[in-house]
Write a protein that holds these residues in place. Structure first.
Motif: not given
Length: 166
Positions: A134-148
């Protein structure tokens, strides 16, 4: 039930409106710093990491190198080979990825599905993985991953990715 609630209920279309426009050729380019944690199947943190990343692009062909440093002292390198298509989708390949990962960028988010083979030291398991960034307004990315494995969540990753020169 999972179709309506939680991590698996998300769709790329959910992120079309609102927020900045995520373009992997722009936001996964140049020197990047990644900081995150891995959670095990019980929901407890099992590992922390920092990664130096560097992305380069030649047209629609990208190369992303990730150098991970885990709190255990372990180091890991992964190289992604990305192909951005004109319809908002992209392909992702890496030596520990089985076949080709399939991604889509839409609005302020990307979703990438792939099958990863863990190193023998980590059990050698093959896991179905879904990454959301997910791209935030300040350019930082938040990464969330799930492994199954066999449909059961066995690990989750949460990390931030930001420009190293910021």
């Amino acid at each position: 039930m999972f179709r309506y609630f939680g991590f698996k209920a998300q769709k790329p279309q959910d992120y079309v409106n609102g927020g900045p426009e995520f373009d992997i050729r722009t936001h996964l380019n140049g020197p990047l710093i990644c900081e995150g944690v891995l959670y095990g199947p019980t929901g407890r943190v099992t590992s922390r990491f920092v990664a130096d990343m560097y992305g380069t692009w030649d047209g629609n062909k990208g190369h992303l190198v990730e150098n991970f440093h885990f709190d255990s002292g372990t180091k890991q390198k992964r190289e992604w080979f990305l192909t951005s298509k004109n319809d908002g989708t992209f392909d992702a390949e890496a030596p520990d990825v089985i076949g080709t990962g399939e991604g889509v960028q839409m609005g302020s988010a990307i979703k990438l599905n792939y099958r990863i083979k863990l190193a023998d030291a980590a059990g050698g398991h093959e896991l179905e993985t879904t990454d959301w960034m997910y791209l935030l307004d300040n350019g930082t990315l938040v990464n969330r991953s799930q492994m199954r494995k066999f449909g059961i969540k066995v690990a989750e990753l949460v990390a931030t990715i930001r420009r190293a020169d910021a």
